[in-house]
Design a protein around this motif. Structure first.
Motif, mmCIF file in Angstrom:
data_model
loop_
_atom_site.group_PDB
_atom_site.id
_atom_site.type_symbol
_atom_site.label_atom_id
_atom_site.label_comp_id
_atom_site.label_asym_id
_atom_site.label_seq_id
_atom_site.Cartn_x
_atom_site.Cartn_y
_atom_site.Cartn_z
ATOM 1 N N UNK A 149 2.630 -23.551 4.252
ATOM 2 C CA UNK A 149 2.971 -22.482 5.206
ATOM 3 C C UNK A 149 4.475 -22.294 5.376
ATOM 4 N N UNK A 150 5.250 -23.323 5.073
ATOM 5 C CA UNK A 150 6.695 -23.228 5.277
ATOM 6 C C UNK A 150 7.468 -23.094 3.966
ATOM 7 N N UNK A 151 6.798 -23.314 2.840
ATOM 8 C CA UNK A 151 7.427 -23.314 1.510
ATOM 9 C C UNK A 151 8.479 -24.412 1.368
ATOM 10 N N UNK A 152 8.459 -25.410 2.244
ATOM 11 C CA UNK A 152 9.383 -26.534 2.123
ATOM 12 C C UNK A 152 8.839 -27.514 1.086
ATOM 13 N N UNK A 153 9.722 -27.997 0.221
ATOM 14 C CA UNK A 153 9.333 -29.017 -0.747
ATOM 15 C C UNK A 153 10.337 -30.163 -0.703
ATOM 16 N N UNK A 154 9.832 -31.340 -0.997
ATOM 17 C CA UNK A 154 10.665 -32.541 -1.083
ATOM 18 C C UNK A 154 10.061 -33.437 -2.151
ATOM 19 N N UNK A 155 10.888 -34.342 -2.676
ATOM 20 C CA UNK A 155 10.397 -35.408 -3.537
ATOM 21 C C UNK A 155 10.314 -36.672 -2.694
ATOM 22 N N UNK A 156 9.293 -37.475 -2.940
ATOM 23 C CA UNK A 156 9.203 -38.732 -2.205
ATOM 24 C C UNK A 156 10.375 -39.625 -2.597
ATOM 25 N N UNK A 157 10.871 -40.363 -1.624
ATOM 26 C CA UNK A 157 12.002 -41.265 -1.867
ATOM 27 C C UNK A 157 11.502 -42.591 -2.441
ATOM 28 N N UNK A 158 12.380 -43.567 -2.559
ATOM 29 C CA UNK A 158 12.027 -44.863 -3.145
ATOM 30 C C UNK A 158 10.955 -45.586 -2.337
ATOM 31 N N UNK A 159 10.766 -45.184 -1.083
ATOM 32 C CA UNK A 159 9.725 -45.776 -0.241
ATOM 33 C C UNK A 159 8.434 -44.967 -0.263
ATOM 34 N N UNK A 160 8.371 -43.936 -1.141
ATOM 35 C CA UNK A 160 7.180 -43.097 -1.231
ATOM 36 C C UNK A 160 7.045 -42.104 -0.103
ATOM 37 N N UNK A 161 8.131 -41.831 0.621
ATOM 38 C CA UNK A 161 8.088 -40.965 1.805
ATOM 39 C C UNK A 161 8.769 -39.626 1.577
ATOM 40 N N UNK A 162 8.218 -38.596 2.162
ATOM 41 C CA UNK A 162 8.844 -37.279 2.261
ATOM 42 C C UNK A 162 8.689 -36.847 3.719
ATOM 43 N N UNK A 163 9.790 -36.465 4.352
ATOM 44 C CA UNK A 163 9.779 -36.145 5.782
ATOM 45 C C UNK A 163 10.158 -34.676 5.971
ATOM 46 N N UNK A 164 9.407 -33.991 6.814
ATOM 47 C CA UNK A 164 9.612 -32.569 7.100
ATOM 48 C C UNK A 164 9.651 -32.346 8.604
ATOM 49 N N UNK A 165 10.437 -31.367 9.039
ATOM 50 C CA UNK A 165 10.358 -30.831 10.397
ATOM 51 C C UNK A 165 9.711 -29.457 10.246
ATOM 52 N N UNK A 166 8.550 -29.269 10.868
ATOM 53 C CA UNK A 166 7.783 -28.047 10.678
ATOM 54 C C UNK A 166 7.347 -27.489 12.029
ATOM 55 N N UNK A 167 7.034 -26.190 12.073
ATOM 56 C CA UNK A 167 6.506 -25.632 13.312
ATOM 57 C C UNK A 167 5.191 -26.318 13.695
ATOM 58 N N UNK A 168 4.968 -26.473 14.961
ATOM 59 C CA UNK A 168 3.701 -27.041 15.426
ATOM 60 C C UNK A 168 2.562 -26.137 14.982
ATOM 61 N N UNK A 169 1.435 -26.750 14.626
ATOM 62 C CA UNK A 169 0.271 -25.976 14.215
ATOM 63 C C UNK A 169 -0.406 -26.576 12.997
ATOM 64 N N UNK A 170 -1.311 -25.794 12.405
ATOM 65 C CA UNK A 170 -2.069 -26.228 11.234
ATOM 66 C C UNK A 170 -1.261 -26.007 9.965
ATOM 67 N N UNK A 171 -1.286 -27.006 9.082
ATOM 68 C CA UNK A 171 -0.558 -26.915 7.815
ATOM 69 C C UNK A 171 -1.394 -27.494 6.686
ATOM 70 N N UNK A 172 -1.069 -27.072 5.464
ATOM 71 C CA UNK A 172 -1.660 -27.627 4.252
ATOM 72 C C UNK A 172 -0.534 -28.311 3.494
ATOM 73 N N UNK A 173 -0.750 -29.591 3.168
ATOM 74 C CA UNK A 173 0.242 -30.376 2.438
ATOM 75 C C UNK A 173 -0.285 -30.593 1.027
ATOM 76 N N UNK A 174 0.534 -30.240 0.035
ATOM 77 C CA UNK A 174 0.158 -30.434 -1.362
ATOM 78 C C UNK A 174 1.043 -31.488 -2.001
#
Length: 120
Positions: A58-83
């Motif tokens: 819904x936000x078109x934000x993309x990230x690569x996971x870091x060395x700890x396998x994490x990707x962090x986003x700040x997104x609007x509150x609500x329903x989202x689909x994570x791919x």
């Protein structure tokens, strides 16, 4: 036009312009409620899987996971689909796997994926 008439005219124009700008900015408030979304990708259910592409649709934000396998986003509150892309699953590998998540204002929501390298 007298100076008083000109002043009234200018005030009306400025007020009108402000109203138009306010209406155009509706829905795009920089103070819209947001939440934190943390995505974790593991490899074979064990350690982290770095370098995996994660997208919040819904936000078109993309990230690569870091060395700890994490990707962090700040997104609007609500329903989202994570791919998550490049994730192996049993059977033929899909181009992506996805999960639904509800993000609440000022809260951290978490989504986890497992990259099954043994499934290749």
């Amino acid at each position: 036009m007298s100076s008083r008439g000109f002043g009234t005219f200018a005030v009306r124009k400025v007020c009108g312009a402000c109203c138009v700008l306010a209406l155009l900015s509706c829905g795009h408030s920089p103070t819209a409620p947001t939440g934190r979304l943390v995505v974790y990708v593991s490899e074979n259910g064990g350690g982290p899987a770095p370098g995996k592409k994660i997208e919040v649709i819904e936000t078109s934000q993309t990230r690569l996971t870091d060395q700890d396998g994490l990707a962090v986003f700040m997104v609007p509150a609500g329903d989202h689909v994570v791919r998550a892309y490049g994730i192996n699953t049993p059977g033929p590998p899909p181009p992506f796997v996805q999960q639904d998540v509800v993000v609440q204002t000022n809260r951290t929501s978490r989504v986890e994926f497992n990259d099954c390298t043994l499934c290749r």
